[in-house]
Write a protein that holds these residues in place. Structure first.
Motif, PDB file in Angstrom:
ATOM      1  N   CYS A  29       0.660  -1.396  -0.115  1.00  0.00           N
ATOM      2  CA  CYS A  29       0.173   0.028  -0.119  1.00  0.00           C
ATOM      3  C   CYS A  29       0.730   1.027   0.154  1.00  0.00           C
ATOM      4  O   CYS A  29       1.693   1.166   0.600  1.00  0.00           O
ATOM      5  CB  CYS A  29      -1.458  -0.129   1.091  1.00  0.00           C
ATOM      6  SG  CYS A  29      -1.850   1.383   1.128  1.00  0.00           S
ATOM      7  N   GLU A  31       0.191   4.132   1.124  1.00  0.00           N
ATOM      8  CA  GLU A  31       0.165   4.711   1.902  1.00  0.00           C
ATOM      9  C   GLU A  31       0.013   4.933   3.119  1.00  0.00           C
ATOM     10  O   GLU A  31       0.953   5.027   3.782  1.00  0.00           O
ATOM     11  CB  GLU A  31      -1.637   5.328   1.653  1.00  0.00           C
ATOM     12  CG  GLU A  31      -2.286   6.518   2.821  1.00  0.00           C
ATOM     13  CD  GLU A  31      -2.139   7.909   2.479  1.00  0.00           C
ATOM     14  OE1 GLU A  31      -1.827   8.970   3.472  1.00  0.00           O
ATOM     15  OE2 GLU A  31      -2.152   8.001   0.875  1.00  0.00           O
ATOM     16  N   CYS A  32       0.167   3.428   3.507  1.00  0.00           N
ATOM     17  CA  CYS A  32       0.400   3.278   4.675  1.00  0.00           C
ATOM     18  C   CYS A  32       1.309   2.369   4.882  1.00  0.00           C
ATOM     19  O   CYS A  32       2.236   1.784   6.045  1.00  0.00           O
ATOM     20  CB  CYS A  32      -0.478   2.395   5.801  1.00  0.00           C
ATOM     21  SG  CYS A  32      -1.335   0.782   5.074  1.00  0.00           S
ATOM     22  N   THR A  34       1.587  -1.713   4.328  1.00  0.00           N
ATOM     23  CA  THR A  34       0.981  -2.795   4.862  1.00  0.00           C
ATOM     24  C   THR A  34       1.381  -3.606   3.237  1.00  0.00           C
ATOM     25  O   THR A  34       0.674  -2.694   1.877  1.00  0.00           O
ATOM     26  CB  THR A  34      -0.474  -3.218   4.917  1.00  0.00           C
ATOM     27  OG1 THR A  34      -0.682  -1.861   6.156  1.00  0.00           O
ATOM     28  CG2 THR A  34      -0.881  -3.712   5.168  1.00  0.00           C
ATOM     29  N   CYS A  48      -7.235  -0.500   0.399  1.00  0.00           N
ATOM     30  CA  CYS A  48      -6.463  -0.936   1.492  1.00  0.00           C
ATOM     31  C   CYS A  48      -7.455  -2.026   2.271  1.00  0.00           C
ATOM     32  O   CYS A  48      -8.011  -0.772   2.675  1.00  0.00           O
ATOM     33  CB  CYS A  48      -5.532   0.208   1.312  1.00  0.00           C
ATOM     34  SG  CYS A  48      -4.110  -0.926   2.896  1.00  0.00           S
ATOM     35  N   THR A  49      -6.790  -2.843   2.687  1.00  0.00           N
ATOM     36  CA  THR A  49      -8.079  -3.447   3.996  1.00  0.00           C
ATOM     37  C   THR A  49      -7.665  -2.808   5.541  1.00  0.00           C
ATOM     38  O   THR A  49      -8.216  -3.051   6.774  1.00  0.00           O
ATOM     39  CB  THR A  49      -7.824  -4.973   3.345  1.00  0.00           C
ATOM     40  OG1 THR A  49      -6.435  -5.056   4.444  1.00  0.00           O
ATOM     41  CG2 THR A  49      -8.013  -5.499   2.592  1.00  0.00           C
ATOM     42  N   HIS A  50      -6.267  -2.436   4.786  1.00  0.00           N
ATOM     43  CA  HIS A  50      -5.646  -1.511   6.089  1.00  0.00           C
ATOM     44  C   HIS A  50      -6.022  -0.354   6.557  1.00  0.00           C
ATOM     45  O   HIS A  50      -6.742   0.611   7.638  1.00  0.00           O
ATOM     46  CB  HIS A  50      -4.128  -1.526   6.777  1.00  0.00           C
ATOM     47  CG  HIS A  50      -3.392  -1.333   7.592  1.00  0.00           C
ATOM     48  ND1 HIS A  50      -3.173  -1.002   7.706  1.00  0.00           N
ATOM     49  CD2 HIS A  50      -3.457  -2.092   9.368  1.00  0.00           C
ATOM     50  CE1 HIS A  50      -2.483  -0.253   9.218  1.00  0.00           C
ATOM     51  NE2 HIS A  50      -2.760  -1.098   9.849  1.00  0.00           N
ATOM     52  N   CYS A  51      -5.488   1.035   5.647  1.00  0.00           N
ATOM     53  CA  CYS A  51      -6.198   2.172   5.672  1.00  0.00           C
ATOM     54  C   CYS A  51      -6.877   2.599   4.962  1.00  0.00           C
ATOM     55  O   CYS A  51      -7.378   3.973   4.677  1.00  0.00           O
ATOM     56  CB  CYS A  51      -4.426   2.956   5.504  1.00  0.00           C
ATOM     57  SG  CYS A  51      -4.012   2.790   4.027  1.00  0.00           S
ATOM     58  N   ASP A  52      -7.370   1.690   4.228  1.00  0.00           N
ATOM     59  CA  ASP A  52      -8.545   2.721   3.402  1.00  0.00           C
ATOM     60  C   ASP A  52      -8.278   2.910   2.162  1.00  0.00           C
ATOM     61  O   ASP A  52      -9.240   3.966   1.785  1.00  0.00           O
ATOM     62  CB  ASP A  52     -10.181   2.783   3.874  1.00  0.00           C
ATOM     63  CG  ASP A  52     -11.390   2.428   3.806  1.00  0.00           C
ATOM     64  OD1 ASP A  52     -11.022   0.680   3.387  1.00  0.00           O
ATOM     65  OD2 ASP A  52     -11.891   3.220   4.444  1.00  0.00           O
ATOM     66  N   HIS A  53      -7.102   3.055   1.737  1.00  0.00           N
ATOM     67  CA  HIS A  53      -6.898   4.073   0.858  1.00  0.00           C
ATOM     68  C   HIS A  53      -7.374   3.704  -0.926  1.00  0.00           C
ATOM     69  O   HIS A  53      -7.201   1.907  -1.118  1.00  0.00           O
ATOM     70  CB  HIS A  53      -5.085   3.581   0.240  1.00  0.00           C
ATOM     71  CG  HIS A  53      -4.278   4.324  -0.282  1.00  0.00           C
ATOM     72  ND1 HIS A  53      -4.574   5.562  -0.180  1.00  0.00           N
ATOM     73  CD2 HIS A  53      -3.348   4.110  -1.812  1.00  0.00           C
ATOM     74  CE1 HIS A  53      -3.983   5.748  -1.982  1.00  0.00           C
ATOM     75  NE2 HIS A  53      -3.242   4.823  -1.935  1.00  0.00           N
ATOM     76  N   ASN A 224     -10.348  10.853  -1.299  1.00  0.00           N
ATOM     77  CA  ASN A 224      -8.066  11.145  -1.277  1.00  0.00           C
ATOM     78  C   ASN A 224      -8.215  11.788  -2.708  1.00  0.00           C
ATOM     79  O   ASN A 224      -6.684  11.937  -2.275  1.00  0.00           O
ATOM     80  CB  ASN A 224      -8.507  10.764  -0.280  1.00  0.00           C
ATOM     81  CG  ASN A 224      -6.111  11.459  -0.359  1.00  0.00           C
ATOM     82  OD1 ASN A 224      -6.459  12.934   0.563  1.00  0.00           O
ATOM     83  ND2 ASN A 224      -5.669  10.200   0.314  1.00  0.00           N
TER      84      ASN A 224
END
Length: 302
Positions: A29, A31-32, A34, A48-53, A224
């Protein structure tokens, strides 16, 4: 200690039993940071399942998620003249086109299709940023005209997913001429009384923003997304001032009245159908592709 049994044999076994692991099984990802398993990411529509990017998604994958059962019919787009200016920078223009076609598996930067979304017939067009930055050339202009003409012929709304770095420099003034051409195509929809809904994705910039991307009846954006004509770095260098936090991002534009909605990709299908059926004065859609409720039979007369 038996050196052969404890070290040599396991080492040989590991060499022969080693499997080749494909490099594309994981995506990082941006953004984060991951690491995301490709199947999990695909099932989550490249979010992204972690930060929703929201990462880029191809027009074909977007349409598979959008249309009922992933079924749609491609609308034929007229082929423009290839390399009309005989343009060359570090590479010849036809060579750049072949490289983009090989990398994306698509003919050009825009895909046009027709189908149903929760049994609501629409025509849709989507740009592919992976194809030469989704740049607007003559083919993209032809695609928008073809999409508008098909929508008028079928009396269907047009939904356009924009993602572009602007006009295609290899086609010069011919690329810039797609701005008025696309404006005329959108006017055809308005004269026919058909809705034109634009979904702005990351990034939508340059001449695309200055034309068909901001002419919709309703403007929706993914979270975003960068939406602008000139980028924030150019503006900052020009005015020599620090720009506000989140400048030219979807949420900033929503707060300043340039967008109607900012919608998560997973909720976009529901949002589009609700808006389309509302503006066309249709009953709410039946979710889950289930049959509608049958009207109760009138009681028999005694």
């Amino acid at each position: 200690m038996n050196w052969i049994s404890n070290y040599v044999r396991p080492k040989i076994n590991s060499l022969f039993s080693r499997r080749e692991v494909p490099e594309n099984l994981w995506t990082k990802c941006p953004e984060c940071g991951t690491m995301l398993f490709h199947r999990e990411l695909s099932d989550n529509l490249n979010v992204c399942t972690h930060c929703d990017h929201h990462m880029a998604i191809t027009p074909r994958d977007r349409f598979k998620a959008l249309f009922d059962g992933g079924v749609f019919i491609e609308v034929k787009v007229p082929e423009p003249v290839i390399d009309p200016l005989h343009f060359r920078d570090q590479k010849k223009y036809p060579d750049r086109m072949k490289a983009a076609q090989k990398a994306t598996g698509e003919k050009e930067a825009m895909l046009v299709a027709e189908g149903e979304v929760f049994r609501t017939p629409i025509v849709a067009a989507a740009q592919d940023f992976a194809f030469m930055a989704g740049s607007m050339g003559m083919y993209v202009g032809n695609a928008i005209v073809a999409a508008a003409e098909r929508a008028v012929a079928l009396k269907r709304p047009l939904v356009l997913f924009a993602a572009a770095g602007g006009a295609r420099m290899q086609e010069g003034i011919l690329s810039l001429m797609q701005m008025p051409r696309s404006t005329v195509a959108i006017q055809m929809l308005k004269e026919a009384g058909l809705p034109y809904i634009v979904v702005l994705t990351h990034p939508t910039t340059g001449g695309v923003t200055a034309s068909y991307a901001m002419l919709g009846d309703v403007h929706i954006s993914e979270p975003n997304a960068l939406i602008c004509f000139a980028g924030p770095r150019v503006i900052e260098q020009t005015i020599r001032e620090k720009l506000p936090e989140g400048f030219q991002r979807a949420e900033y534009l929503l707060d300043h009245g340039m967008l109607d909605r900012v919608t998560h990709r997973k909720n976009l299908k529901d949002e589009l159908v609700t808006i389309i059926r509302m503006v066309t004065r249709q009953a709410p859609a039946v979710r889950g592709d289930l049959p509608g409720v049958e009207p109760e039979a009138a009681p028999a007369k005694a």
